[in-house]
Design a protein around this motif. Structure first.
Motif, PDB file in Angstrom:
ATOM      1  N   SER A  63       0.831  -1.201   0.000  1.00  0.00           N
ATOM      2  CA  SER A  63       0.000   0.000   0.000  1.00  0.00           C
ATOM      3  C   SER A  63       0.868   1.254   0.000  1.00  0.00           C
ATOM      4  O   SER A  63       2.001   1.251   0.463  1.00  0.00           O
ATOM      5  N   ASN A  64       0.289   2.308  -0.511  1.00  0.00           N
ATOM      6  CA  ASN A  64       0.973   3.599  -0.551  1.00  0.00           C
ATOM      7  C   ASN A  64       0.632   4.338   0.743  1.00  0.00           C
ATOM      8  O   ASN A  64      -0.488   4.769   0.947  1.00  0.00           O
ATOM      9  N   GLU A  65       1.582   4.475   1.633  1.00  0.00           N
ATOM     10  CA  GLU A  65       1.353   5.101   2.941  1.00  0.00           C
ATOM     11  C   GLU A  65       1.788   6.563   2.966  1.00  0.00           C
ATOM     12  O   GLU A  65       1.945   7.138   4.033  1.00  0.00           O
ATOM     13  N   ASP A  66       1.966   7.168   1.805  1.00  0.00           N
ATOM     14  CA  ASP A  66       2.329   8.573   1.732  1.00  0.00           C
ATOM     15  C   ASP A  66       1.177   9.423   2.273  1.00  0.00           C
ATOM     16  O   ASP A  66       0.004   9.137   2.048  1.00  0.00           O
ATOM     17  N   ALA A  67       1.480  10.497   3.011  1.00  0.00           N
ATOM     18  CA  ALA A  67       0.452  11.319   3.664  1.00  0.00           C
ATOM     19  C   ALA A  67      -0.487  11.961   2.649  1.00  0.00           C
ATOM     20  O   ALA A  67      -1.705  12.031   2.883  1.00  0.00           O
ATOM     21  N   THR A  68       0.026  12.412   1.521  1.00  0.00           N
ATOM     22  CA  THR A  68      -0.853  13.037   0.530  1.00  0.00           C
ATOM     23  C   THR A  68      -1.775  12.015  -0.115  1.00  0.00           C
ATOM     24  O   THR A  68      -2.917  12.308  -0.443  1.00  0.00           O
ATOM     25  N   HIS A  69      -1.299  10.797  -0.264  1.00  0.00           N
ATOM     26  CA  HIS A  69      -2.140   9.732  -0.811  1.00  0.00           C
ATOM     27  C   HIS A  69      -3.206   9.317   0.205  1.00  0.00           C
ATOM     28  O   HIS A  69      -4.365   9.121  -0.149  1.00  0.00           O
ATOM     29  N   GLU A  70      -2.832   9.172   1.431  1.00  0.00           N
ATOM     30  CA  GLU A  70      -3.745   8.744   2.485  1.00  0.00           C
ATOM     31  C   GLU A  70      -4.891   9.745   2.687  1.00  0.00           C
ATOM     32  O   GLU A  70      -6.004   9.353   3.024  1.00  0.00           O
ATOM     33  N   ALA A  71      -4.625  11.013   2.474  1.00  0.00           N
ATOM     34  CA  ALA A  71      -5.662  12.029   2.693  1.00  0.00           C
ATOM     35  C   ALA A  71      -6.790  11.919   1.681  1.00  0.00           C
ATOM     36  O   ALA A  71      -7.934  12.272   1.990  1.00  0.00           O
ATOM     37  N   GLY A  72      -6.534  11.371   0.516  1.00  0.00           N
ATOM     38  CA  GLY A  72      -7.557  11.323  -0.525  1.00  0.00           C
ATOM     39  C   GLY A  72      -8.279  10.000  -0.658  1.00  0.00           C
ATOM     40  O   GLY A  72      -9.124   9.862  -1.532  1.00  0.00           O
ATOM     41  N   GLU A  73      -8.015   9.032   0.175  1.00  0.00           N
ATOM     42  CA  GLU A  73      -8.668   7.736  -0.004  1.00  0.00           C
ATOM     43  C   GLU A  73      -9.750   7.502   1.038  1.00  0.00           C
ATOM     44  O   GLU A  73      -9.753   8.082   2.128  1.00  0.00           O
ATOM     45  N   SER A  74     -10.699   6.626   0.684  1.00  0.00           N
ATOM     46  CA  SER A  74     -11.834   6.357   1.565  1.00  0.00           C
ATOM     47  C   SER A  74     -11.442   5.396   2.681  1.00  0.00           C
ATOM     48  O   SER A  74     -10.402   4.738   2.638  1.00  0.00           O
ATOM     49  N   ALA A  75     -12.319   5.320   3.681  1.00  0.00           N
ATOM     50  CA  ALA A  75     -12.077   4.416   4.810  1.00  0.00           C
ATOM     51  C   ALA A  75     -12.118   2.955   4.356  1.00  0.00           C
ATOM     52  O   ALA A  75     -11.374   2.111   4.864  1.00  0.00           O
ATOM     53  N   ALA A  76     -12.996   2.640   3.382  1.00  0.00           N
ATOM     54  CA  ALA A  76     -13.092   1.264   2.888  1.00  0.00           C
ATOM     55  C   ALA A  76     -11.803   0.849   2.174  1.00  0.00           C
ATOM     56  O   ALA A  76     -11.320  -0.275   2.337  1.00  0.00           O
ATOM     57  N   ARG A  77     -11.230   1.787   1.411  1.00  0.00           N
ATOM     58  CA  ARG A  77      -9.974   1.486   0.718  1.00  0.00           C
ATOM     59  C   ARG A  77      -8.847   1.306   1.724  1.00  0.00           C
ATOM     60  O   ARG A  77      -8.015   0.410   1.589  1.00  0.00           O
ATOM     61  N   GLU A  78      -8.791   2.143   2.727  1.00  0.00           N
ATOM     62  CA  GLU A  78      -7.757   2.032   3.757  1.00  0.00           C
ATOM     63  C   GLU A  78      -7.871   0.709   4.511  1.00  0.00           C
ATOM     64  O   GLU A  78      -6.870   0.068   4.826  1.00  0.00           O
ATOM     65  N   ALA A  79      -9.113   0.269   4.769  1.00  0.00           N
ATOM     66  CA  ALA A  79      -9.316  -1.011   5.452  1.00  0.00           C
ATOM     67  C   ALA A  79      -8.802  -2.169   4.600  1.00  0.00           C
ATOM     68  O   ALA A  79      -8.189  -3.112   5.116  1.00  0.00           O
ATOM     69  N   GLN A  80      -9.037  -2.095   3.280  1.00  0.00           N
ATOM     70  CA  GLN A  80      -8.529  -3.145   2.406  1.00  0.00           C
ATOM     71  C   GLN A  80      -7.003  -3.134   2.364  1.00  0.00           C
ATOM     72  O   GLN A  80      -6.365  -4.193   2.389  1.00  0.00           O
ATOM     73  N   GLU A  81      -6.411  -1.963   2.316  1.00  0.00           N
ATOM     74  CA  GLU A  81      -4.946  -1.874   2.310  1.00  0.00           C
ATOM     75  C   GLU A  81      -4.362  -2.412   3.608  1.00  0.00           C
ATOM     76  O   GLU A  81      -3.354  -3.114   3.595  1.00  0.00           O
ATOM     77  N   ASN A  82      -4.994  -2.087   4.730  1.00  0.00           N
ATOM     78  CA  ASN A  82      -4.500  -2.562   6.024  1.00  0.00           C
ATOM     79  C   ASN A  82      -4.623  -4.071   6.161  1.00  0.00           C
ATOM     80  O   ASN A  82      -3.854  -4.700   6.895  1.00  0.00           O
ATOM     81  N   ALA A  83      -5.609  -4.657   5.459  1.00  0.00           N
ATOM     82  CA  ALA A  83      -5.789  -6.097   5.505  1.00  0.00           C
ATOM     83  C   ALA A  83      -4.858  -6.820   4.531  1.00  0.00           C
ATOM     84  O   ALA A  83      -4.844  -8.043   4.477  1.00  0.00           O
ATOM     85  N   GLY A  84      -4.060  -6.041   3.770  1.00  0.00           N
ATOM     86  CA  GLY A  84      -3.139  -6.654   2.824  1.00  0.00           C
ATOM     87  C   GLY A  84      -3.805  -7.059   1.511  1.00  0.00           C
ATOM     88  O   GLY A  84      -3.239  -7.827   0.759  1.00  0.00           O
ATOM     89  N   GLN A  85      -4.993  -6.542   1.248  1.00  0.00           N
ATOM     90  CA  GLN A  85      -5.713  -6.866   0.025  1.00  0.00           C
ATOM     91  C   GLN A  85      -5.480  -5.782  -1.029  1.00  0.00           C
ATOM     92  O   GLN A  85      -5.194  -4.646  -0.707  1.00  0.00           O
ATOM     93  N   MET A  86      -5.639  -6.189  -2.287  1.00  0.00           N
ATOM     94  CA  MET A  86      -5.588  -5.230  -3.377  1.00  0.00           C
ATOM     95  C   MET A  86      -6.875  -4.423  -3.298  1.00  0.00           C
ATOM     96  O   MET A  86      -7.963  -4.989  -3.324  1.00  0.00           O
ATOM     97  N   PRO A  87      -6.797  -3.097  -3.184  1.00  0.00           N
ATOM     98  CA  PRO A  87      -8.003  -2.288  -3.074  1.00  0.00           C
ATOM     99  C   PRO A  87      -8.888  -2.397  -4.297  1.00  0.00           C
ATOM    100  O   PRO A  87      -8.416  -2.355  -5.428  1.00  0.00           O
ATOM    101  N   THR A  88     -10.183  -2.563  -4.051  1.00  0.00           N
ATOM    102  CA  THR A  88     -11.167  -2.657  -5.141  1.00  0.00           C
ATOM    103  C   THR A  88     -12.157  -1.527  -5.080  1.00  0.00           C
ATOM    104  O   THR A  88     -13.027  -1.439  -5.919  1.00  0.00           O
ATOM    105  N   VAL A  89     -12.073  -0.669  -4.091  1.00  0.00           N
ATOM    106  CA  VAL A  89     -12.961   0.482  -3.967  1.00  0.00           C
ATOM    107  C   VAL A  89     -12.143   1.759  -4.108  1.00  0.00           C
ATOM    108  O   VAL A  89     -10.970   1.789  -3.776  1.00  0.00           O
ATOM    109  N   PRO A  90     -12.781   2.846  -4.607  1.00  0.00           N
ATOM    110  CA  PRO A  90     -12.019   4.086  -4.780  1.00  0.00           C
ATOM    111  C   PRO A  90     -11.710   4.799  -3.501  1.00  0.00           C
ATOM    112  O   PRO A  90     -12.096   4.605  -2.450  1.00  0.00           O
TER     113      PRO A  90
END
Length: 90
Positions: A63-90
């Motif tokens: 996952s891209n943990e850059d602060a500018t990237h993290e600010a623009g993504e949804s909670a569902a996408r962040e949850a998928q990234e934290n679970a080690g899954q390929m994000p499927t939601v915007p």
């Protein structure tokens, strides 16, 4: 059409089929039948090949943990990234 003419045409067809089979055996030998025959012990071991899903680059997801990237993504996408899954939601 006479009976003799039909017999002549029929025998020419049968003769060409036999000649074609003989030529095929002469050219390809038993290699043509070797692809469909089974000569092993009856068990096969699958090869360990896997390909990535279409549209993915394969490998492990990072996952891209850059602060500018993290600010623009949804909670569902962040949850998928934290679970080690390929994000499927915007």
């Amino acid at each position: 059409m006479g009976l003799r003419y039909k017999a002549l045409i029929g025998s020419a067809i049968v003769g060409s089929m036999i000649a074609g089979g003989a030529i095929g055996i002469a050219l390809f030998g038993t290699a043509a039948g070797a692809q469909t025959g089974s000569t092993g012990s009856g068990t096969t071991t699958p090869t360990a090949t896997s390909s990535p899903a279409p549209g993915t680059a394969g490998g492990t997801f990072h996952s891209n943990e850059d602060a500018t990237h993290e600010a623009g993504e949804s909670a569902a996408r962040e949850a998928q990234e934290n679970a080690g899954q390929m994000p499927t939601v915007p």
